[in-house]
Design a protein around this motif. Structure first.
Motif, PDB file in Angstrom:
ATOM      1  N   LEU A   4       0.835  -1.202   0.000  1.00 45.48           N
ATOM      2  CA  LEU A   4       0.000   0.000   0.000  1.00 45.48           C
ATOM      3  C   LEU A   4       0.872   1.256   0.000  1.00 45.48           C
ATOM      4  O   LEU A   4       0.574   2.231  -0.699  1.00 45.48           O
ATOM      5  N   ALA A   5       1.953   1.222   0.773  1.00 44.59           N
ATOM      6  CA  ALA A   5       2.855   2.370   0.856  1.00 44.59           C
ATOM      7  C   ALA A   5       3.537   2.630  -0.487  1.00 44.59           C
ATOM      8  O   ALA A   5       3.683   3.784  -0.915  1.00 44.59           O
ATOM      9  N   ALA A  10       4.063   5.718  -5.499  1.00 43.18           N
ATOM     10  CA  ALA A  10       4.152   5.652  -6.960  1.00 43.18           C
ATOM     11  C   ALA A  10       3.142   6.575  -7.638  1.00 43.18           C
ATOM     12  O   ALA A  10       3.379   7.060  -8.753  1.00 43.18           O
ATOM     13  N   ARG A  11       2.049   6.840  -6.978  1.00 40.66           N
ATOM     14  CA  ARG A  11       1.015   7.727  -7.539  1.00 40.66           C
ATOM     15  C   ARG A  11       1.534   9.136  -7.784  1.00 40.66           C
ATOM     16  O   ARG A  11       0.996   9.876  -8.610  1.00 40.66           O
ATOM     17  N   SER A  15      -0.271   8.124 -12.831  1.00 41.74           N
ATOM     18  CA  SER A  15      -1.685   7.965 -12.480  1.00 41.74           C
ATOM     19  C   SER A  15      -2.174   6.550 -12.768  1.00 41.74           C
ATOM     20  O   SER A  15      -3.295   6.188 -12.424  1.00 41.74           O
ATOM     21  N   LYS A  16      -1.328   5.753 -13.424  1.00 39.38           N
ATOM     22  CA  LYS A  16      -1.714   4.382 -13.775  1.00 39.38           C
ATOM     23  C   LYS A  16      -0.818   3.402 -13.011  1.00 39.38           C
ATOM     24  O   LYS A  16       0.302   3.103 -13.425  1.00 39.38           O
ATOM     25  N   ILE A  17      -1.308   2.911 -11.890  1.00 40.16           N
ATOM     26  CA  ILE A  17      -0.551   1.990 -11.047  1.00 40.16           C
ATOM     27  C   ILE A  17      -1.208   0.614 -11.059  1.00 40.16           C
ATOM     28  O   ILE A  17      -2.381   0.474 -10.701  1.00 40.16           O
ATOM     29  N   TYR A  18      -0.450  -0.405 -11.474  1.00 40.72           N
ATOM     30  CA  TYR A  18      -0.944  -1.777 -11.463  1.00 40.72           C
ATOM     31  C   TYR A  18      -0.337  -2.503 -10.260  1.00 40.72           C
ATOM     32  O   TYR A  18       0.882  -2.484 -10.072  1.00 40.72           O
ATOM     33  N   ALA A  19      -1.173  -3.133  -9.479  1.00 36.90           N
ATOM     34  CA  ALA A  19      -0.697  -3.903  -8.324  1.00 36.90           C
ATOM     35  C   ALA A  19      -0.587  -5.371  -8.725  1.00 36.90           C
ATOM     36  O   ALA A  19      -1.597  -6.022  -9.004  1.00 36.90           O
ATOM     37  N   VAL A  51      -5.648   3.641  -2.103  1.00 35.75           N
ATOM     38  CA  VAL A  51      -4.309   4.231  -2.272  1.00 35.75           C
ATOM     39  C   VAL A  51      -3.979   4.512  -3.732  1.00 35.75           C
ATOM     40  O   VAL A  51      -2.949   5.120  -4.034  1.00 35.75           O
ATOM     41  N   GLY A  52      -4.837   4.043  -4.658  1.00 31.53           N
ATOM     42  CA  GLY A  52      -4.648   4.418  -6.053  1.00 31.53           C
ATOM     43  C   GLY A  52      -4.376   3.332  -7.066  1.00 31.53           C
ATOM     44  O   GLY A  52      -4.068   3.627  -8.223  1.00 31.53           O
TER      45      GLY A  52
END
Length: 223
Positions: A4-5, A10-11, A15-19, A51-52
């Motif tokens: 999560l951190a 990274a945000r 704006s495009k974050i893949y987990a 968190v994004g």
């Protein structure tokens, strides 16, 4: 929390974050099984979205129902084709595929199809309070056959041990075990081998000595 951190930080750059979470352990609690239990998967999904994270990629999630808790796109990558490729290299003559429970029947069917062989499904019951496992199948015809027990997760190894003990009584030949996520809590690996398993193969979603199948390439293609 660490994931999560990282997403939160990274945000600031994208704006495009893949987990990418190869082993989504919380998926085993995707609903309330006993009164008072917390649906952990629902909480995890909300936190990842908060968190994004814009997309979540997992490997062989324990229950596809768990993905319903997300309101963002999700991808569930299968490790079955890669596991099948590995076992083809072992050149086991006419192996018989076994699912330790009815929930894994479709997994065993797909795995057996890729190996061009047959499969069977054992009937299993688990006490939700004690975790004790029992094989309810009465008899299966596996006499003289090499077997491959396929499962998604091996934690304490209780299901695999019970299945192995049952199959050994049916006079099978060798027993191999394949799984996507090998947790092997405590001395589970030793207990499984002591029960009569010749070899255990898992993927590297959880790095172990049994991790012989690499999922990096398959995950990369899903992004």
């Amino acid at each position: 929390m660490y994931t999560l951190a990282i997403i939160s930080q990274a945000r600031k750059a994208s704006s495009k974050i893949y987990a990418i979470i190869p082993y989504m352990g919380y998926a085993r609690q995707d609903r309330q099984f006993l009164s008072g239990e917390v649906v952990t998967m629902s909480i995890v999904a909300k936190m990842l979205q908060a968190v994004g994270a814009k997309k979540v990629i997992v490997v062989d999630i324990h229950s596809k129902t768990a993905l319903n808790h997300f309101k963002i796109p999700t991808v569930n990558v299968s490790a079955i084709p890669e596991l099948a490729k590995y076992f083809k290299k072992l050149k086991i003559k006419k192996p018989f595929v076994v699912s330790p429970d009815t929930g894994g029947s479709s997994r065993a069917k797909k795995f057996a199809s890729l190996l061009n062989t047959d499969f069977i499904t054992l009937k299993k019951s688990r006490n939700r309070n004690t975790g004790k496992v029992q094989i309810q199948s009465s008899k299966v015809d596996v006499h003289g056959r090499d077997l491959i027990i396929i499962d998604d997760i091996i934690s304490t190894g209780g299901s695999i041990i019970k299945a192995t003990q049952f199959l050994k009584k049916q006079k099978c030949k060798r027993i191999f075990v394949a799984c996507t996520h090998g947790l092997f809590v405590g001395d589970a690996e030793r207990k499984i081998k002591k029960a009569g398993v010749s070899k255990i193969i898992s993927t590297n979603t959880i790095p172990r000595s049994t991790s012989k199948v690499d999922m990096a390439g398959v995950i990369a293609k899903s992004i």
